[in-house]
Enzyme design. Structure first.
Site, PDB file in Angstrom:
ATOM      1  N   ASP A  50     -71.494  30.494-101.161  1.00  0.00           N
ATOM      2  CA  ASP A  50     -70.550  29.755-100.331  1.00  0.00           C
ATOM      3  C   ASP A  50     -71.208  28.543 -99.674  1.00  0.00           C
ATOM      4  OD1 ASP A  50     -72.093  31.118 -98.487  1.00  0.00           O
ATOM      5  OD2 ASP A  50     -70.425  32.155 -97.521  1.00  0.00           O
ATOM      6  N   SER A  51     -72.503  28.371 -99.902  1.00  0.00           N
ATOM      7  CA  SER A  51     -73.181  27.132 -99.502  1.00  0.00           C
ATOM      8  C   SER A  51     -72.573  25.925-100.201  1.00  0.00           C
ATOM      9  CB  SER A  51     -74.679  27.222 -99.818  1.00  0.00           C
ATOM     10  OG  SER A  51     -74.908  27.665-101.141  1.00  0.00           O
ATOM     11  N   ASP A  89     -70.371  34.826-103.989  1.00  0.00           N
ATOM     12  CA  ASP A  89     -70.234  35.148-102.567  1.00  0.00           C
ATOM     13  C   ASP A  89     -68.791  35.461-102.206  1.00  0.00           C
ATOM     14  OD1 ASP A  89     -72.660  35.199-101.207  1.00  0.00           O
ATOM     15  OD2 ASP A  89     -72.727  33.029-100.942  1.00  0.00           O
ATOM     16  N   LYS A 118     -71.466  39.169-103.513  1.00  0.00           N
ATOM     17  CA  LYS A 118     -72.415  39.268-102.407  1.00  0.00           C
ATOM     18  C   LYS A 118     -71.658  39.134-101.102  1.00  0.00           C
ATOM     19  CE  LYS A 118     -75.327  35.875-101.178  1.00  0.00           C
ATOM     20  NZ  LYS A 118     -74.994  35.696 -99.714  1.00  0.00           N
ATOM     21  N   GLU A 120     -72.249  39.404 -96.582  1.00  0.00           N
ATOM     22  CA  GLU A 120     -73.225  39.361 -95.500  1.00  0.00           C
ATOM     23  C   GLU A 120     -73.049  40.540 -94.552  1.00  0.00           C
ATOM     24  OE1 GLU A 120     -73.105  35.624 -93.486  1.00  0.00           O
ATOM     25  OE2 GLU A 120     -73.493  34.448 -95.302  1.00  0.00           O
ATOM     26  N   GLU A 187     -82.814  36.605 -95.655  1.00  0.00           N
ATOM     27  CA  GLU A 187     -82.901  35.186 -95.333  1.00  0.00           C
ATOM     28  C   GLU A 187     -83.448  34.947 -93.927  1.00  0.00           C
ATOM     29  OE1 GLU A 187     -80.111  31.139 -95.123  1.00  0.00           O
ATOM     30  OE2 GLU A 187     -79.246  33.038 -95.816  1.00  0.00           O
TER      31      GLU A 187
END
Length: 293
Positions: A50-51, A89, A118, A120, A187
């Site tokens: 999602d970056s 993501d 993925k 978080e 991270e």
């Protein structure tokens, strides 16, 4: 080159079996067909991160990335990858409950062809992760700095400096493992703590700004290639492609303004005799007006 046999697709099982094996996993982000094709044979995992919100859309953070955006870019990557494992993501707000998480994860996997998702969060997401895994969704975890939770641009702070942070990270990794993740991105965690977690883990830890002792490493491809401004300090730039592209644009603009482009070699030529003749049409005779008799 990847540790997989030539021409073989990297699988979830091969990733899970690499927690103590060499060489480390090579992972990069990809958001487009071109970048996917460029990276595919050289990496183990392509992450549609999602970056892309910041890298491609100029957003200040990942927080406003939508599910539809992720699906569109993940389709491009998965369809143009033949070797690497593709993971996408789940954007913020798409996995708040077990039910919504499963529905959205199914869309991401079924509509894109990616092998897994993925998300978080550690212990607080363990039940959701387990629900996804129990329903056939492959999940990659993400602990440490959680970009979707950062409220202000540039508000990323290294994690693990305090004893309570260290304990929480260890608990997060253990909870995700128990829930069934096949790997974990770690991270922005101080090196000693990231190393400790990687040594204790039973699934591969993929570091970004963490430790060289992780079982794999990941970077944003555009950061690594020198296509972004002010990349994080943990990024090693292997090229400065922004300089190359900028100079190419300057050269093109100068050539156009000086009428050096296009030159004879860039236009189509034909002998006039070779051109097809236009059919002659008979023009109708106009009637004389009454005034002219």
């Amino acid at each position: 080159m990847s540790a997989e046999p030539a021409g073989a697709r990297v699988t979830i099982e091969s990733i899970k079996g690499r927690e103590a094996a060499e060489p480390p996993l090579v992972c990069l982000t990809a958001y487009s067909a071109y970048i996917a094709r460029l990276l595919d044979e050289h990496v183990d995992i392509l992450l549609v991160g999602d970056s892309l919100g910041m890298v491609l859309y100029g957003m200040e953070s990942t927080r406003d990335v939508t599910l539809e955006m992720m699906i569109a870019h993940a389709c491009a990557v998965a369809q143009n990858s033949k070797h690497a494992l593709t993971v996408v993501d789940m954007p913020r707000g798409t996995y708040e409950t077990s039910g919504s998480a499963l529905a959205n994860a199914r869309r991401l996997v079924c509509e894109t062809g990616c092998a897994g998702v993925k998300l978080e969060g550690g212990s607080v997401r363990a039940d959701i992760v387990k629900h996804l895994v129990d329903n056939g969704i492959n999940v990659m975890g993400h602990i440490g700095i959680l970009p979707q939770s950062v409220q202000t641009p540039g508000g990323y702070k290294v994690v693990g400096k305090h004893p309570d942070e260290r304990s929480a990270l260890l608990e997060d990794a253990a909870a995700l493992e128990k829930a069934g993740v096949f790997s974990i991105v770690i991270e922005g965690v101080i090196e000693p703590v990231a190393r400790e977690i990687s040594q204790a883990a039973s699934v591969p830890l993929i570091g970004i700004g963490a430790s060289p002792h992780c079982q794999g490493q990941i970077l944003v491809a555009e950061d690594m290639l020198g296509l972004t401004q002010n990349p994080p300090r943990f990024t090693k730039q292997y090229a400065r492609l922004d300089d190359v592209l900028r100079q190419a644009v300057i050269d093109f603009a100068e050539d156009v303004r000086a009428r050096r482009f296009p030159s004879a070699e860039h236009v189509y030529h034909a002998n006039i005799e070779q051109l097809p003749r236009r059919k002659q049409t008979t023009q109708p005779q106009h009637k004389k007006s009454a005034a002219n008799g």
